[in-house]
Design a protein around this motif. Structure first.
Motif, PDB file in Angstrom:
ATOM      1  N   LEU A 193       0.844  -1.196   0.000  1.00  0.00           N
ATOM      2  CA  LEU A 193       0.000   0.000   0.000  1.00  0.00           C
ATOM      3  C   LEU A 193       0.880   1.248   0.000  1.00  0.00           C
ATOM      4  N   CYS A 194       0.462   2.247  -0.751  1.00  0.00           N
ATOM      5  CA  CYS A 194       1.265   3.465  -0.835  1.00  0.00           C
ATOM      6  C   CYS A 194       0.425   4.577  -1.453  1.00  0.00           C
ATOM      7  N   THR A 195       0.983   5.776  -1.435  1.00  0.00           N
ATOM      8  CA  THR A 195       0.413   6.867  -2.217  1.00  0.00           C
ATOM      9  C   THR A 195       1.076   6.856  -3.587  1.00  0.00           C
ATOM     10  N   GLU A 196       0.558   7.672  -4.478  1.00  0.00           N
ATOM     11  CA  GLU A 196       1.107   7.705  -5.839  1.00  0.00           C
ATOM     12  C   GLU A 196       2.596   8.040  -5.837  1.00  0.00           C
ATOM     13  N   LEU A 197       2.992   8.983  -4.980  1.00  0.00           N
ATOM     14  CA  LEU A 197       4.380   9.418  -4.968  1.00  0.00           C
ATOM     15  C   LEU A 197       5.316   8.429  -4.292  1.00  0.00           C
ATOM     16  N   SER A 198       4.781   7.573  -3.430  1.00  0.00           N
ATOM     17  CA  SER A 198       5.664   6.692  -2.663  1.00  0.00           C
ATOM     18  C   SER A 198       5.843   5.305  -3.279  1.00  0.00           C
ATOM     19  N   VAL A 199       5.398   5.132  -4.518  1.00  0.00           N
ATOM     20  CA  VAL A 199       5.723   3.886  -5.238  1.00  0.00           C
ATOM     21  C   VAL A 199       7.239   3.734  -5.317  1.00  0.00           C
ATOM     22  N   GLU A 200       7.921   4.841  -5.610  1.00  0.00           N
ATOM     23  CA  GLU A 200       9.377   4.807  -5.724  1.00  0.00           C
ATOM     24  C   GLU A 200      10.032   4.455  -4.391  1.00  0.00           C
ATOM     25  N   LEU A 201       9.407   4.850  -3.278  1.00  0.00           N
ATOM     26  CA  LEU A 201       9.946   4.491  -1.965  1.00  0.00           C
ATOM     27  C   LEU A 201       9.930   2.982  -1.773  1.00  0.00           C
ATOM     28  N   TRP A 202       8.829   2.341  -2.134  1.00  0.00           N
ATOM     29  CA  TRP A 202       8.759   0.887  -2.036  1.00  0.00           C
ATOM     30  C   TRP A 202       9.830   0.235  -2.909  1.00  0.00           C
ATOM     31  N   ARG A 203      10.004   0.763  -4.111  1.00  0.00           N
ATOM     32  CA  ARG A 203      11.005   0.185  -5.012  1.00  0.00           C
ATOM     33  C   ARG A 203      12.398   0.261  -4.391  1.00  0.00           C
ATOM     34  N   LYS A 234      -7.655  -1.863   7.457  1.00  0.00           N
ATOM     35  CA  LYS A 234      -8.588  -2.897   6.993  1.00  0.00           C
ATOM     36  C   LYS A 234      -7.896  -4.188   6.571  1.00  0.00           C
ATOM     37  N   GLY A 235      -6.575  -4.209   6.688  1.00  0.00           N
ATOM     38  CA  GLY A 235      -5.858  -5.433   6.379  1.00  0.00           C
ATOM     39  C   GLY A 235      -5.700  -5.712   4.903  1.00  0.00           C
ATOM     40  N   LEU A 236      -5.674  -4.659   4.108  1.00  0.00           N
ATOM     41  CA  LEU A 236      -5.581  -4.860   2.662  1.00  0.00           C
ATOM     42  C   LEU A 236      -4.149  -5.025   2.170  1.00  0.00           C
ATOM     43  N   GLY A 237      -3.172  -4.826   3.051  1.00  0.00           N
ATOM     44  CA  GLY A 237      -1.795  -4.974   2.629  1.00  0.00           C
ATOM     45  C   GLY A 237      -0.831  -4.416   3.656  1.00  0.00           C
ATOM     46  N   VAL A 238       0.424  -4.301   3.240  1.00  0.00           N
ATOM     47  CA  VAL A 238       1.508  -3.794   4.076  1.00  0.00           C
ATOM     48  C   VAL A 238       1.813  -2.365   3.639  1.00  0.00           C
ATOM     49  N   ALA A 239       2.171  -1.505   4.584  1.00  0.00           N
ATOM     50  CA  ALA A 239       2.407  -0.100   4.249  1.00  0.00           C
ATOM     51  C   ALA A 239       3.640   0.430   4.952  1.00  0.00           C
ATOM     52  N   LEU A 240       4.248   1.437   4.342  1.00  0.00           N
ATOM     53  CA  LEU A 240       5.305   2.227   4.970  1.00  0.00           C
ATOM     54  C   LEU A 240       4.654   3.527   5.436  1.00  0.00           C
ATOM     55  N   ILE A 241       4.430   3.616   6.747  1.00  0.00           N
ATOM     56  CA  ILE A 241       3.682   4.733   7.330  1.00  0.00           C
ATOM     57  C   ILE A 241       4.648   5.650   8.076  1.00  0.00           C
ATOM     58  N   SER A 242       4.349   6.951   8.047  1.00  0.00           N
ATOM     59  CA  SER A 242       5.156   7.915   8.803  1.00  0.00           C
ATOM     60  C   SER A 242       5.287   7.452  10.248  1.00  0.00           C
ATOM     61  N   VAL A 243       6.483   7.582  10.793  1.00  0.00           N
ATOM     62  CA  VAL A 243       6.842   6.889  12.024  1.00  0.00           C
ATOM     63  C   VAL A 243       5.918   7.227  13.194  1.00  0.00           C
ATOM     64  N   ASP A 244       5.561   8.493  13.382  1.00  0.00           N
ATOM     65  CA  ASP A 244       4.698   8.846  14.522  1.00  0.00           C
ATOM     66  C   ASP A 244       3.335   8.188  14.394  1.00  0.00           C
ATOM     67  N   GLU A 245       2.736   8.276  13.205  1.00  0.00           N
ATOM     68  CA  GLU A 245       1.428   7.663  12.982  1.00  0.00           C
ATOM     69  C   GLU A 245       1.520   6.146  13.115  1.00  0.00           C
ATOM     70  N   ALA A 246       2.607   5.568  12.626  1.00  0.00           N
ATOM     71  CA  ALA A 246       2.771   4.117  12.693  1.00  0.00           C
ATOM     72  C   ALA A 246       2.883   3.638  14.141  1.00  0.00           C
ATOM     73  N   ARG A 247       3.684   4.318  14.929  1.00  0.00           N
ATOM     74  CA  ARG A 247       3.863   3.886  16.328  1.00  0.00           C
ATOM     75  C   ARG A 247       2.620   4.145  17.162  1.00  0.00           C
ATOM     76  N   ASN A 248       1.920   5.235  16.877  1.00  0.00           N
ATOM     77  CA  ASN A 248       0.639   5.451  17.560  1.00  0.00           C
ATOM     78  C   ASN A 248      -0.339   4.339  17.227  1.00  0.00           C
ATOM     79  N   GLY A 249      -0.347   3.929  15.962  1.00  0.00           N
ATOM     80  CA  GLY A 249      -1.232   2.834  15.554  1.00  0.00           C
ATOM     81  C   GLY A 249      -0.861   1.523  16.200  1.00  0.00           C
ATOM     82  N   CYS A 250       0.436   1.307  16.405  1.00  0.00           N
ATOM     83  CA  CYS A 250       0.867   0.078  17.084  1.00  0.00           C
ATOM     84  C   CYS A 250       0.454   0.099  18.555  1.00  0.00           C
ATOM     85  N   GLU A 251       0.521   1.276  19.163  1.00  0.00           N
ATOM     86  CA  GLU A 251       0.145   1.380  20.574  1.00  0.00           C
ATOM     87  C   GLU A 251      -1.345   1.143  20.780  1.00  0.00           C
ATOM     88  N   ASP A 252      -2.187   1.622  19.865  1.00  0.00           N
ATOM     89  CA  ASP A 252      -3.629   1.448  20.060  1.00  0.00           C
ATOM     90  C   ASP A 252      -4.177   0.185  19.383  1.00  0.00           C
TER      91      ASP A 252
END
Length: 314
Positions: A193-203, A234-252
């Motif tokens: 999962l990514c935004t249009e601009l972050s396809v290159e990040l996954w690559r 929703k479990g549709l895939g794996v994502a590279l999420i901004s660190v603060d949002e990602a860690r908050n999501g892991c905590e909750d």
């Protein structure tokens, strides 16, 4: 629908002057033309509109009911045009500062502080447009842009302002399915999962990890970071999420980090994207632009994601 062409502005203006003067002769004196010219303009207007606008009387002219109604509209229309011309002229004399910004940066950083700069420079119009893609400086006549990316744009003056380190996460429900995610190589079997601009990040990340897969077949580009987060929850895939949002999501409990808490910058600092300041060519000779950048960098230096090495003050 009435498809008749509008009468010439000149005819409407002559009609308005004649109505105010109550006489073709006095209108002619005011307009520095002959009474016959005024009469002809009014007659032509009446014929075009198929309306009688004046009663011709021995002592002068008198507006008909139709003429009175039209006069009200013409006066308001000409007043509006005059106001518009004055406004355009005043704006032309005012300095504009044109900025394009990534939506996240505009909403969370720039717009909440913009009043401060506008109060310091009440004679400057700061025009901000948001753009996910890198803007066209020439077509939009931009002074500067603050855009998400890796600084890959061919501009002489650019610098990283805020970092946007990423953490690999997914929803706990994703691991309940029949595809394991115990090793980096397992990423080849999951939707990315990514935004249009972050396809290159996954690559770049998968190349660094040595994962042999065709990124274009696995990515699901979404229209925004919010959409990416929702799809991840929703479990549709794996994502590279901004660190603060990602860690908050892991905590909750919305997310888990199945491959550990390592950030992409720990794999390689060059993998970390961020929000870059990009200046138009020649901007270094613009005192106002230099002042705006100095002002912005001042309060950004206190941001928790500020890229410290880029901040230098005279």
């Amino acid at each position: 629908m009435n498809n008749r062409p509008l009468p010439p502005l000149r005819s409407l203006s002559v009609f308005m002057v004649a109505a105010r003067c109550g006489s073709f002769k006095r209108a002619a004196d005011a307009l520095c033309v002959t009474p016959q010219a005024v009469s002809l303009q009014v007659r032509t207007l009446e014929e075009q509109l198929e309306l009688e606008l004046f009663q011709r009387l021995p002592a002068g002219i008198k507006l008909t009911a139709s003429g009175e109604q039209l006069l009200d509209y013409v006066q308001r229309g000409i007043d509006l045009i005059q106001h518009g011309i004055k406004d355009v002229q005043q704006r032309q004399q005012r300095r504009q500062l044109k900025i394009s910004a990534s939506p996240w940066f505009a909403i969370h950083c720039l717009l909440p502080r913009l009043d401060e700069f506008e109060q310091l420079h009440p004679d400057v119009d700061v025009v901000i447009n948001t753009s996910v893609r890198f803007p066209d400086f020439t077509a939009q006549r931009l002074d500067l842009a603050i855009q998400w990316g890796f600084g890959q744009w061919p501009f002489s003056h650019k610098q990283l302002l805020l970092t946007d380190d990423k953490l690999l996460v997914c929803a706990p429900s994703l691991l309940e399915k029949d595809k394991p995610l115990n090793d980096y190589k397992d990423l080849a079997h999951h939707r990315l999962l990514c935004t249009e601009l972050s396809v290159e990040l996954w690559r770049k990340v998968l190349n660094t990890l040595g994962v042999d897969t065709l990124v274009e077949r696995q990515v699901l580009p979404l229209d925004s970071q919010a959409g990416q987060i929702e799809a991840t929850v929703k479990g549709l895939g794996v994502a590279l999420i901004s660190v603060d949002e990602a860690r908050n999501g892991c905590e909750d409990g919305r997310f888990i980090a199945p491959l550990g808490d390592s950030l992409v910058s720990e794999l390689n600092p060059a993998l970390m994207p961020g929000y870059w300041l990009v200046e138009r060519e020649g901007a270094e000779r613009d005192p106002l632009l230099a002042e705006f950048i100095h002002w912005m960098k001042g309060w950004l230096s206190e941001h928790p994601r500020a890229h410290r090495p880029s901040f230098s003050y005279p």
